[in-house]
Design a protein around this motif. Structure first.
Motif, PDB file in Angstrom:
ATOM      1  N   TRP A 360       0.583  -1.856   0.124  1.00 42.72           N
ATOM      2  CA  TRP A 360       0.518  -0.081   0.010  1.00 42.72           C
ATOM      3  C   TRP A 360       0.551   1.016  -0.166  1.00 42.72           C
ATOM      4  O   TRP A 360       2.413   1.162   0.517  1.00 42.72           O
ATOM      5  CB  TRP A 360      -0.943   0.009   1.305  1.00 42.72           C
ATOM      6  N   SER A 361       0.849   2.309  -0.272  1.00 42.40           N
ATOM      7  CA  SER A 361       1.021   3.951  -0.006  1.00 42.40           C
ATOM      8  C   SER A 361      -0.230   4.222   0.987  1.00 42.40           C
ATOM      9  O   SER A 361      -1.646   4.007   0.852  1.00 42.40           O
ATOM     10  CB  SER A 361       0.971   4.274  -1.645  1.00 42.40           C
ATOM     11  N   ARG A 362       0.663   5.297   1.511  1.00 38.70           N
ATOM     12  CA  ARG A 362      -0.193   6.129   2.470  1.00 38.70           C
ATOM     13  C   ARG A 362      -1.496   7.047   1.517  1.00 38.70           C
ATOM     14  O   ARG A 362      -2.617   6.728   2.429  1.00 38.70           O
ATOM     15  CB  ARG A 362       0.383   6.764   3.045  1.00 38.70           C
ATOM     16  N   ASP A 363      -0.511   7.867   0.902  1.00 36.88           N
ATOM     17  CA  ASP A 363      -2.209   8.018   0.063  1.00 36.88           C
ATOM     18  C   ASP A 363      -3.477   7.091  -0.095  1.00 36.88           C
ATOM     19  O   ASP A 363      -4.523   7.355  -0.099  1.00 36.88           O
ATOM     20  CB  ASP A 363      -1.679   8.766  -1.274  1.00 36.88           C
ATOM     21  N   GLU A 364      -2.976   5.578  -0.724  1.00 35.88           N
ATOM     22  CA  GLU A 364      -4.169   5.024  -1.403  1.00 35.88           C
ATOM     23  C   GLU A 364      -5.092   4.424   0.037  1.00 35.88           C
ATOM     24  O   GLU A 364      -6.680   4.716  -0.190  1.00 35.88           O
ATOM     25  CB  GLU A 364      -4.115   3.471  -1.739  1.00 35.88           C
ATOM     26  N   THR A 384       3.521   4.812   6.065  1.00 35.07           N
ATOM     27  CA  THR A 384       4.643   5.709   5.944  1.00 35.07           C
ATOM     28  C   THR A 384       4.706   6.385   4.735  1.00 35.07           C
ATOM     29  O   THR A 384       4.069   5.512   3.435  1.00 35.07           O
ATOM     30  CB  THR A 384       6.078   5.474   6.779  1.00 35.07           C
ATOM     31  N   GLU A 385       4.835   7.821   4.778  1.00 32.48           N
ATOM     32  CA  GLU A 385       4.505   8.135   3.278  1.00 32.48           C
ATOM     33  C   GLU A 385       6.372   7.327   2.041  1.00 32.48           C
ATOM     34  O   GLU A 385       5.955   7.456   1.090  1.00 32.48           O
ATOM     35  CB  GLU A 385       5.481   9.747   3.267  1.00 32.48           C
ATOM     36  N   GLU A 390      11.144  -1.202  -0.675  1.00 30.72           N
ATOM     37  CA  GLU A 390      10.932  -0.449  -1.656  1.00 30.72           C
ATOM     38  C   GLU A 390      10.095   0.373  -2.173  1.00 30.72           C
ATOM     39  O   GLU A 390       9.209   0.836  -3.117  1.00 30.72           O
ATOM     40  CB  GLU A 390      10.903  -1.708  -2.347  1.00 30.72           C
ATOM     41  N   GLY A 391       9.932   1.576  -1.192  1.00 31.22           N
ATOM     42  CA  GLY A 391       8.766   2.580  -1.723  1.00 31.22           C
ATOM     43  C   GLY A 391       7.665   2.493  -1.127  1.00 31.22           C
ATOM     44  O   GLY A 391       6.133   3.127  -1.319  1.00 31.22           O
ATOM     45  N   HIS A 392       6.899   1.165  -0.835  1.00 36.58           N
ATOM     46  CA  HIS A 392       5.449   0.974  -0.360  1.00 36.58           C
ATOM     47  C   HIS A 392       5.905   0.287   1.363  1.00 36.58           C
ATOM     48  O   HIS A 392       6.616  -0.170   2.030  1.00 36.58           O
ATOM     49  CB  HIS A 392       4.750  -0.359  -1.375  1.00 36.58           C
ATOM     50  N   SER A 393       4.590  -0.194   1.943  1.00 33.53           N
ATOM     51  CA  SER A 393       3.902  -0.255   2.587  1.00 33.53           C
ATOM     52  C   SER A 393       3.733  -1.702   3.310  1.00 33.53           C
ATOM     53  O   SER A 393       2.708  -2.334   1.849  1.00 33.53           O
ATOM     54  CB  SER A 393       3.412   0.748   3.778  1.00 33.53           C
TER      55      SER A 393
END
Length: 723
Positions: A360-364, A384-385, A390-393
């Motif tokens: 997941w991304s924080r925005d989604e 987190t942002e 790899e840039g995702h949570s």
């Protein structure tokens, strides 16, 4: 089969021979430019006629690096041309042919200082004798690894210019494989099967269990749980063994190791917090980053380990994880009504990207949940942002929920309810994503593990509805994965049952049927388990000499391979030989069948060198030893004629409340048992007419105590200290 189920996409490229197969893994390669053969006489005949070496590629549909090597090499016309020019190429699904996988994995490990994995790449003579092997190879030299074309060219040149030397090396390796699969020299002896001794357990040492617990303690990660460092695998058999050691000698550290491991796993990213179920392993030491594929066997074994742990120390969080995993398997991994078995795997990849479905991304997340629920969930589940992978949570719980609630100054129940609401909303959104590919073949062995898991866990977490699913699966296996002579097939896919059953198919299914029959009162499952036990002994059993006789992995009627494998060590699944012993000893205790008991003990003695000298690889053998050293008690429950329908349920909950590895439950069905089944199960004899109220008999062998009538009397007896 749809592309979404199999994990491959439609293509206009011409099909090769694999298009006629049913394995999703083989079908993923059906449009490669490689001239693939399935394992069989046609490939070996071509290799012999043209005197070409064989390239054997072994993998499975959920394997991430298998997909990578396919995209990079097997879909490359240039690399495929080299393969087709110099080799006969065979593709094998390791889940369909574990015999081939075991033999050639041992060869790869012998050639690579013990290292192996999938995709497995093996080069063999036209007769199937291996001479070179490895795992994944990149399409060109990279990261210190030779490129696959260079490997192909070098081995083709070696075969062309030095064939006698290559054959000699292959012959030496095959001799090593054959010696490796010979029975171990006996450590202890026992009585002959037809002359049982007064104590036929002499020489079986409980100290081996204690030493295994000490050895596991030496490699235990005291910070995050689990054993060793990254990558970390679940080790459910080791956890189950530690529980038995704790119950046997009241070792608090053994129980603490199990609880800490399962707590960190259940809070980590290896667990799917939205959909339920565990991934195969974690790539890091703290269980955060999974290798996202989900395997049926991991989840079945972990359900069992979790259920036993809850019996030792009740934990509502672990109970929720069991329920969610059972529901996941029912929702995502169960076949249609005409084939209600359990599917094998779900891929790591979605849309060609590992883990894309799960992260997941924080925005989604905020878009889905809104405020303030989104921010609360993000804080609790480490979203987190920047992301944590790899840039995702990856969703995980760095802190236990009660500690989070205390820190936030909120009641734990209220916080749990809000988070459950958020998880449901996120799952609904995730369900709209393109899911990972699914391998919908039904394997007899892994389904046997699942039957056992449901039978063990259903009443522990008060979800008896899953027993109905298990019974449907059991009936399907027995009706559709059997040959005319009663022997088992290994796999069912697209309406076809294929491949002779292996030892694991018989051992796991016998154990699963026995446990299911105990809980449901359906005596057919125990009768079928006994009949399969006799076939297993006939097909896989060694000759018993001096009370010692193990089991081979392939049957006496199996095709001749370069070696006859034995599955003695635990890997991701229990040793088939050890599970055969476990199943025989439990079934013998339930049916008072001394012949089965004798054969089970002979198999246990054959495993004695392993239990003594390699205890951390022998947990299932030691679990069988633990059972053999106990004097089993049978708890026979007879439903009452006048009781409300939930009274039997109350007693079953009571009997599953505590961890009693020496107790065998047996439920007497409301329907009169078949006379043949009365003879099969001695405790049922003379108890054809239930009391007006639910009744419990506690029995050892064929001797039962006075009946306990009614829930109140049963509860009092079960909660009183033993005398």
């Amino acid at each position: 089969m749809s592309a979404s189920d199999s994990g491959f996409q439609a293509t206009s490229r011409p099909a090769n021979r694999l298009a006629r197969e049913t394995s999703p893994y083989l079908l993923q390669h059906a449009h490669n430019p490689v001239d693939w053969f399935p394992w069989g006489e046609e490939a070996f005949a071509k290799a012999k006629a043209e005197n070409k070496p064989i390239f054997l590629s072994v993998g499975y549909s959920a394997c991430h690096w298998c997909h990578v090597m396919e995209r990079e090499s097997f879909e490359s016309p240039t690399i495929a041309a080299l393969m087709n020019q110099w080799f006969v190429n065979i593709k094998v699904d390791r889940e369909e042919r574990p015999d081939i996988d075991q033999i050639y994995m041992a060869a790869v490990q012998a050639l690579n200082q013990g290292h192996g994995g999938w995709p497995m790449s093996v080069f063999m003579t036209p007769e199937g004798e291996p001479f070179f092997g490895g795992t994944y190879y990149p399409p060109h030299d990279a990261r210190g690894m030779p490129g696959f074309p260079r490997i192909l060219e070098g081995l083709a040149t070696a075969w062309r210019e030095r064939e006698p030397e290559v054959r000699e090396a292959a012959a030496r390796l095959v001799e090593h494989l054959r010696k490796r699969n010979e029975p171990m020299p006996p450590l202890i002896k026992g009585p002959a099967l037809d002359h049982p001794a007064a104590d036929d357990r002499d020489g079986l040492d409980p100290g081996w269990i204690a030493e295994a617990a000490r050895a596991l303690g030496r490699v235990f990660d005291s910070r995050y749980g689990g054993f060793g460092s990254a990558p970390k695998f679940p080790h459910p058999m080791d956890l189950k063994l530690l529980l038995r050691h704790h119950q046997r000698v009241q070792d608090p550290r053994a129980l603490a190791m199990v609880i800490q491991t399962l707590d960190h796993m259940s809070r980590g990213g290896i667990y799917d917090h939205l959909g339920g179920g565990f991934a195969r392993y974690a790539t890091d030491e703290r269980w955060l980053v999974p290798h996202f594929e989900k395997m049926l066997y991991d989840n079945a074994l972990l359900i069992s380990a979790l259920a036993e742990t809850i019996q030792c120390r009740p934990d509502p969080t672990l109970a929720r994880v069991v329920v969610e995993t059972l529901d996941y398997l029912a929702e995502r991994m169960t076949g249609p009504p005409e084939a209600p078995g359990f599917f094998a795997t779900e891929d790591a990849d979605s849309e060609g990207v590992e883990g894309k479905y799960y992260v997941w991304s924080r925005d989604e997340m905020l878009e889905t949940l809104g405020e303030p629920l989104g921010s609360l969930f993000a804080e609790v589940y480490d979203v987190t942002e920047a992301g944590n992978w790899e840039g995702h949570s990856i969703l995980n719980l760095p802190e236990p929920l009660d500690r989070v609630a205390q820190r936030l100054g909120r009641p734990t129940d209220q916080l749990a309810a809000e988070l459950a609401q958020a998880r449901a909303l996120l799952k609904a959104r995730r369900d709209r994503r393109i899911p990972p590919g699914k391998d919908t073949k039904i394997l007899t062995s892994w389904n046997g593990l699942m039957l056992a898991a449901i039978a063990e866990a259903a009443w522990v977490v008060d979800r008896p509805d899953h027993l109905e699913r298990a019974e449907k699966a059991a009936g399907f296996l027995l009706d559709h994965l059997r040959q005319p002579d009663g022997r088992l097939f290994h796999v069912f896919k697209d309406g076809r049952a294929r491949f002779n059953g292996y030892l694991e198919d018989y051992a796991y299914l016998i154990d699963g049927l026995t446990r299911l029959g105990q809980v449901t009162g359906t005596t057919r499952w125990i009768r079928e388990a006994r009949d399969l036990s006799r076939l297993m002994i006939e097909e896989f059993g060694d000759e018993v000499i001096d009370g010692v006789g193990g089991f081979a992995f392939t049957g006496v009627r199996h095709e001749t391979l370069v070696a006859r494998p034995r599955d003695l060590f635990d890997n991701a699944t229990p040793s088939a030989a050890a599970m055969a012993v476990t199943a025989l000893l439990r079934l013998a205790a339930l049916t008072d069948d001394q012949a089965l008991r004798g054969r089970g003990l002979a198999g246990l003695r054959a495993l004695a060198p392993l239990m003594k000298h390699a205890p951390t690889a022998a947990a299932q053998s030691l679990i069988a030893l633990d059972f053999a050293l106990r004097d089993p008690e049978i708890a026979l429950v007879v439903p009452g004629q006048l009781d409300p329908s939930d009274t039997l349920a109350q007693v079953l909950r009571l009997l599953h409340r505590d961890f009693q590895p020496g107790r065998l439950l047996l439920v007497r069905s409301l329907d009169p048992p078949h006379p043949h089944d009365l003879h099969l199960l001695p405790p049922l004899q003379g108890r054809d007419h239930p009391h007006d109220h639910v009744t419990l008999y506690l029995c050892r062998g064929q001797t039962c105590q006075a009946p306990l009538v009614g829930v109140e009397a049963i509860a009092q007896a079960l909660t009183s200290p033993p005398t």
